[in-house]
Design a protein around this motif. Structure first.
Motif, PDB file in Angstrom:
ATOM      1  N   LYS A 524       0.849  -1.216   0.000  1.00  0.00           N
ATOM      2  CA  LYS A 524       0.000   0.000   0.000  1.00  0.00           C
ATOM      3  C   LYS A 524       0.877   1.255   0.000  1.00  0.00           C
ATOM      4  CE  LYS A 524      -3.973   2.100   0.163  1.00  0.00           C
ATOM      5  NZ  LYS A 524      -5.174   2.057   0.947  1.00  0.00           N
ATOM      6  N   ALA A 525       1.979   1.195   0.739  1.00  0.00           N
ATOM      7  CA  ALA A 525       2.872   2.357   0.823  1.00  0.00           C
ATOM      8  C   ALA A 525       3.474   2.698  -0.547  1.00  0.00           C
ATOM      9  CB  ALA A 525       3.976   2.089   1.838  1.00  0.00           C
ATOM     10  N   HIS A 526       3.575   1.704  -1.415  1.00  0.00           N
ATOM     11  CA  HIS A 526       4.148   1.932  -2.754  1.00  0.00           C
ATOM     12  C   HIS A 526       3.090   2.106  -3.836  1.00  0.00           C
ATOM     13  CE1 HIS A 526       7.615   0.154  -0.632  1.00  0.00           C
ATOM     14  NE2 HIS A 526       8.295   0.982  -1.404  1.00  0.00           N
ATOM     15  N   TRP A 527       1.828   2.075  -3.411  1.00  0.00           N
ATOM     16  CA  TRP A 527       0.741   2.144  -4.397  1.00  0.00           C
ATOM     17  C   TRP A 527       0.513   3.576  -4.864  1.00  0.00           C
ATOM     18  CZ3 TRP A 527      -4.230   4.469  -4.191  1.00  0.00           C
ATOM     19  CH2 TRP A 527      -5.081   4.113  -5.251  1.00  0.00           C
ATOM     20  N   ASN A 528       0.360   3.755  -6.156  1.00  0.00           N
ATOM     21  CA  ASN A 528       0.054   5.080  -6.702  1.00  0.00           C
ATOM     22  C   ASN A 528      -1.344   5.078  -7.288  1.00  0.00           C
ATOM     23  OD1 ASN A 528       2.627   6.252  -6.236  1.00  0.00           O
ATOM     24  ND2 ASN A 528       3.429   5.018  -7.945  1.00  0.00           N
ATOM     25  N   ALA A 529      -2.115   6.098  -6.947  1.00  0.00           N
ATOM     26  CA  ALA A 529      -3.471   6.212  -7.504  1.00  0.00           C
ATOM     27  C   ALA A 529      -3.377   6.408  -9.013  1.00  0.00           C
ATOM     28  CB  ALA A 529      -4.198   7.385  -6.860  1.00  0.00           C
ATOM     29  N   PRO A 530      -4.345   5.841  -9.762  1.00  0.00           N
ATOM     30  CA  PRO A 530      -4.319   6.032 -11.220  1.00  0.00           C
ATOM     31  C   PRO A 530      -4.505   7.508 -11.587  1.00  0.00           C
ATOM     32  CG  PRO A 530      -6.267   4.785 -10.540  1.00  0.00           C
ATOM     33  CD  PRO A 530      -5.465   5.018  -9.317  1.00  0.00           C
ATOM     34  N   GLU A 531      -4.035   7.854 -12.779  1.00  0.00           N
ATOM     35  CA  GLU A 531      -4.194   9.243 -13.229  1.00  0.00           C
ATOM     36  C   GLU A 531      -5.664   9.565 -13.412  1.00  0.00           C
ATOM     37  OE1 GLU A 531      -1.950  10.159 -16.717  1.00  0.00           O
ATOM     38  OE2 GLU A 531      -0.099   9.463 -15.764  1.00  0.00           O
ATOM     39  N   ALA A 532      -5.994  10.880 -13.256  1.00  0.00           N
ATOM     40  CA  ALA A 532      -7.389  11.300 -13.418  1.00  0.00           C
ATOM     41  C   ALA A 532      -7.863  10.969 -14.830  1.00  0.00           C
ATOM     42  CB  ALA A 532      -7.504  12.791 -13.161  1.00  0.00           C
ATOM     43  N   LEU A 533      -9.073  10.407 -14.909  1.00  0.00           N
ATOM     44  CA  LEU A 533      -9.596   9.984 -16.210  1.00  0.00           C
ATOM     45  C   LEU A 533     -10.375  11.083 -16.910  1.00  0.00           C
ATOM     46  CD1 LEU A 533     -10.752   6.467 -15.066  1.00  0.00           C
ATOM     47  CD2 LEU A 533      -9.031   6.913 -16.804  1.00  0.00           C
ATOM     48  N   ALA A 534     -10.710  12.147 -16.178  1.00  0.00           N
ATOM     49  CA  ALA A 534     -11.452  13.249 -16.805  1.00  0.00           C
ATOM     50  C   ALA A 534     -11.146  14.538 -16.069  1.00  0.00           C
ATOM     51  CB  ALA A 534     -12.947  12.968 -16.763  1.00  0.00           C
ATOM     52  N   GLU A 535     -10.992  15.608 -16.812  1.00  0.00           N
ATOM     53  CA  GLU A 535     -10.710  16.912 -16.216  1.00  0.00           C
ATOM     54  C   GLU A 535     -11.935  17.816 -16.230  1.00  0.00           C
ATOM     55  OE1 GLU A 535      -8.165  17.728 -14.594  1.00  0.00           O
ATOM     56  OE2 GLU A 535      -6.966  15.954 -15.083  1.00  0.00           O
ATOM     57  N   ARG A 536     -12.971  17.418 -16.950  1.00  0.00           N
ATOM     58  CA  ARG A 536     -14.104  18.325 -17.066  1.00  0.00           C
ATOM     59  C   ARG A 536     -15.400  17.518 -17.304  1.00  0.00           C
ATOM     60  NH1 ARG A 536     -16.321  18.496 -21.685  1.00  0.00           N
ATOM     61  NH2 ARG A 536     -17.481  20.375 -21.175  1.00  0.00           N
ATOM     62  N   GLY A 537     -16.492  18.296 -17.266  1.00  0.00           N
ATOM     63  CA  GLY A 537     -17.774  17.759 -17.704  1.00  0.00           C
ATOM     64  C   GLY A 537     -18.393  16.750 -16.759  1.00  0.00           C
ATOM     65  N   TYR A 538     -19.432  16.076 -17.266  1.00  0.00           N
ATOM     66  CA  TYR A 538     -20.184  15.143 -16.438  1.00  0.00           C
ATOM     67  C   TYR A 538     -19.296  14.031 -15.887  1.00  0.00           C
ATOM     68  CZ  TYR A 538     -23.093  11.287 -15.021  1.00  0.00           C
ATOM     69  OH  TYR A 538     -23.632  10.254 -14.292  1.00  0.00           O
ATOM     70  N   VAL A 539     -18.348  13.558 -16.704  1.00  0.00           N
ATOM     71  CA  VAL A 539     -17.538  12.423 -16.247  1.00  0.00           C
ATOM     72  C   VAL A 539     -16.711  12.816 -15.022  1.00  0.00           C
ATOM     73  CG1 VAL A 539     -15.788  10.717 -16.891  1.00  0.00           C
ATOM     74  CG2 VAL A 539     -17.532  11.385 -18.541  1.00  0.00           C
ATOM     75  N   LYS A 540     -16.232  14.063 -15.002  1.00  0.00           N
ATOM     76  CA  LYS A 540     -15.492  14.515 -13.810  1.00  0.00           C
ATOM     77  C   LYS A 540     -16.429  14.600 -12.605  1.00  0.00           C
ATOM     78  CE  LYS A 540     -12.515  18.019 -11.802  1.00  0.00           C
ATOM     79  NZ  LYS A 540     -12.149  17.067 -10.750  1.00  0.00           N
ATOM     80  N   LEU A 541     -17.616  15.161 -12.834  1.00  0.00           N
ATOM     81  CA  LEU A 541     -18.604  15.231 -11.745  1.00  0.00           C
ATOM     82  C   LEU A 541     -18.876  13.825 -11.201  1.00  0.00           C
ATOM     83  CD1 LEU A 541     -20.904  17.188 -10.417  1.00  0.00           C
ATOM     84  CD2 LEU A 541     -22.407  16.010 -12.015  1.00  0.00           C
ATOM     85  N   TYR A 542     -19.012  12.886 -12.122  1.00  0.00           N
ATOM     86  CA  TYR A 542     -19.307  11.500 -11.738  1.00  0.00           C
ATOM     87  C   TYR A 542     -18.164  10.927 -10.892  1.00  0.00           C
ATOM     88  CZ  TYR A 542     -20.234   6.505 -12.189  1.00  0.00           C
ATOM     89  OH  TYR A 542     -20.465   5.182 -11.917  1.00  0.00           O
ATOM     90  N   ILE A 543     -16.942  11.054 -11.399  1.00  0.00           N
ATOM     91  CA  ILE A 543     -15.802  10.458 -10.676  1.00  0.00           C
ATOM     92  C   ILE A 543     -15.638  11.101  -9.298  1.00  0.00           C
ATOM     93  CG2 ILE A 543     -13.277  10.215 -10.674  1.00  0.00           C
ATOM     94  CD1 ILE A 543     -13.491   9.938 -13.761  1.00  0.00           C
ATOM     95  N   ASP A 544     -15.845  12.399  -9.243  1.00  0.00           N
ATOM     96  CA  ASP A 544     -15.670  13.098  -7.964  1.00  0.00           C
ATOM     97  C   ASP A 544     -16.730  12.714  -6.933  1.00  0.00           C
ATOM     98  OD1 ASP A 544     -13.500  14.346  -9.024  1.00  0.00           O
ATOM     99  OD2 ASP A 544     -14.456  16.308  -9.301  1.00  0.00           O
ATOM    100  N   HIS A 545     -17.911  12.320  -7.410  1.00  0.00           N
ATOM    101  CA  HIS A 545     -19.029  12.159  -6.463  1.00  0.00           C
ATOM    102  C   HIS A 545     -19.618  10.756  -6.373  1.00  0.00           C
ATOM    103  CE1 HIS A 545     -19.492  16.365  -5.292  1.00  0.00           C
ATOM    104  NE2 HIS A 545     -19.129  16.661  -6.531  1.00  0.00           N
ATOM    105  N   VAL A 546     -19.202   9.839  -7.255  1.00  0.00           N
ATOM    106  CA  VAL A 546     -19.884   8.534  -7.230  1.00  0.00           C
ATOM    107  C   VAL A 546     -19.521   7.755  -5.960  1.00  0.00           C
ATOM    108  CG1 VAL A 546     -18.110   7.228  -8.527  1.00  0.00           C
ATOM    109  CG2 VAL A 546     -20.519   6.544  -8.644  1.00  0.00           C
TER     110      VAL A 546
END
Ligand code: FES
Length: 571
Positions: A524-546
């Motif tokens: 876990k200490a070496h785990w990196n979160a994946p890069e953001a899949l969306a910077e804008r629009g509905y998909v960003k809203l979805y990722i931020d809030h789902v």
């Protein structure tokens, strides 16, 4: 005395705004009396050429309108975004919550007193219901109905379920491109949604069990005249429901949700019910948890012999008596006094149901399987839960220990699964990461990934597969789904490595990664979160809030309801 209509706030005034609200609508030729005390019925239509399962719903809207007019209402149809399961990318589930917002705001912003939801393909039912729950007006569902039985070379072919056999057929049988093309049209030979007990049929079953359709409606094929009769009667009934103020919240009680869990087990329904029922309950304000599905449903017997858990198709089920027979058989296990849209209880509606074919619908005394509901697993690999559908799994794999073969993403899976050098055998456990709500995004139906070609050629039919994704309701296999927390947020699933041992023990509800806590902490200490899949629009809203799967994958900002009041006018 009749209650004051919500729509009278728009249409009932003889002033400037009353003129504005009425005058433009009158360009459609509506007589003046339509605006004077008639309940306005919004017909929420998920028709689209891009949603083939809902392609007949324009006709159904006209039929519902007839019924509304006959009962003295004023029908106004409105479109919402539609979700076609077989076409939309990356997955319709990404857009379920968006449609729910569309439906909610379309209802609330307009002079609507009652709503009819025209639904069909998988997500169109939960999405529209979620939106309607957040407004909470009198609401009735008209499910579009399944296609006729698929018929191919003298046998049955299930739309949805056949897809999952294609790779195996192409590899192991004399199955040509011509055969494939013929099977295509044979599987889908009439309007309607999938003709198996896949997610669309599961959702229609859910709507009827919750009490939101006229009795007996969910299983009627889309092209059967009786479907049209009930659509017309639904139009009449919603007008009465407005007068009775029979709102969704009066029907959608905790007991109604419990009934839906019981019935889903008995019909061998889709695991997708879990995320949709949790989300609907969250909107209407009923406390439902993932654990309820196991506690209430897992000991319920399987009564219905339909693909993918069994042999028959929805048309056979309807001719055998359909859902009313199942509800009658289950009477002792259901809350029989739950209210339904016709004003009667679920018991009153179904107590006279007769079964016409015991090969299709089994009795409670002699069920097809003793226990059929969804099992909820816990363990260090799924701290917040995971699910498996035992009735679709291979019995001998329900207790299994095997070495993980890990795919970091769907792309990684496609690239390597058929590599002849891949180290994998029938005892391996396929682990697929990055297909959860935030990770894909949208939690696609990929959990039942195809087996590697070299094992298919050896005759292997099933293997344990584990992922944070979902599975189509038409699919089958020993497939652990909805692992939470998902890998994209750093759940233990993200830390699994090739060669780790995994233990699945469905009877004891356990899913365990056989790696020490110290080693997991180090990873876990070496785990990196994946890069953001969306910077804008509905998909960003979805990722931020789902939310995660055990909470139904709704957006956190959408839980609950805002009601039907709108304080401000447009001028
Ligand atoms: Fe629409 Fe199966 S693809 S219901």
């Amino acid at each position: 005395m009749k209650k004051k209509l919500r729509s009278s706030e728009w249409f009932g005034k003889n002033d400037k705004m009353g003129f504005v609200h009425r005058s433009w609508l009158r360009n459609q030729g509506y007589p003046d009396d339509h605006f004077r005390g008639r309940p306005v019925i919004g017909i929420c239509n998920t028709w689209s050429d891009l949603t083939p399962c809902n392609g007949h719903l324009r006709d159904f809207a006209e039929i519902v309108k007839k019924g509304v007019l006959e009962a003295g209402g004023f029908p106004l149809e409105f479109p919402v975004m539609s979700l076609g399961e077989t076409i939309m990318r990356p997955t319709t589930m990404l857009f379920r919550n968006l449609v729910s917002m569309d439906v909610e705001e379309s209802i609330r912003a307009n002079p609507i007193d009652g709503v009819v939801l025209l639904t069909g393909c998988d997500k169109t039912t939960p999405a529209t219901l979620m939106g309607a729950c957040s407004v909470d007006l009198p609401t009735l569902v008209v499910p579009g109905g399944p296609m006729l039985n698929g018929r191919y070379k003298g046998g049955s072919i299930g739309s949805g379920s056949f897809n999952w056999m294609i790779k195996e057929k192409q590899k192991t049988e004399d199955f040509s491109d011509e055969d494939l093309m013929e099977a295509e049209i044979c599987a889908a030979r009439s309007p309607g949604h999938c003709n198996t007990m896949g997610t669309a049929s599961t959702m229609a079953t859910m709507a009827e069990t919750l009490g939101l359709t006229l009795p007996g409606m969910s299983a009627i094929p889309a092209v059967d005249a009786r479907k049209k009769v009930l659509a017309q009667l639904s139009g009449r009934r919603i007008v009465e429901m407005v007068d009775e103020d029979l709102k969704l919240s009066k029907i959608l009680t905790r007991e109604a949700f419990e009934n839906s869990i019981v019935v889903n087990a008995a019909v061998g329904g889709s695991t997708n019910l879990i995320v949709h029922l949790l989300a609907i309950a969250g909107r209407i304000g009923v406390g439902l948890t993932l654990e309820d599905f196991d506690a209430i449903g897992s000991k319920i017997p399987l009564l219905v012999n339909l693909m993918p858990s069994g042999k028959f198709l929805m048309e056979d089920y309807f001719y055998a008596g359909g859902l009313p027979v199942v509800l009658n058989e289950l009477d002792g296990m259901l809350h029989g006094d739950c209210l339904t849209v016709n004003g009667k209880t679920i018991r009153e509606n179904n107590e006279k149901a007769v079964c016409y074919n015991r090969e299709v619908i089994f009795s409670i005394d002699e069920p097809l399987k003793k226990e059929a509901g969804i099992a909820v697993l816990k363990g260090n690999l799924c701290e917040n839960g995971a699910v498996i559908k035992p009735s679709a799994a291979t019995p001998k794999l329900m207790k299994h220990r095997g070495k993980a073969v890990v795919f970091e993403s769907m792309e990684d899976y496609h690239e390597r699964i058929d590599d002849p050098n891949l180290e994998i055998d029938e005892n391996s456990v396929i682990v697929l990461k990055g297909v959860g709500p935030k990770g894909y995004p949208g939690m696609p139906e990929v959990g039942n990934v195809d087996l590697p070609e070299k094992l298919i050629l050896k005759g292997v039919k099933d293997m344990v597969r584990i992922s944070d994704g979902r599975m189509s309701g038409t699919a089958y296999g020993t497939v652990v789904l909805h692992v939470s927390p998902e890998s994209a947020v750093g759940g233990t699933l993200a830390l699994v490595q090739n060669g780790d041992f995994i233990e699945l023990d469905v009877e004891n509800r356990r899913l365990h990664l056989d790696v020490s806590d110290e080693e997991l902490a180090r990873r876990k200490a070496h785990w990196n979160a994946p890069e953001a899949l969306a910077e804008r629009g509905y998909v960003k809203l979805y990722i931020d809030h789902v939310e995660q799967a055990e909470k139904g994958c709704d957006l956190d900002i959408l839980a609950g309801k805002s009601g039907s009041e709108v304080a401000r006018d447009l001028h």
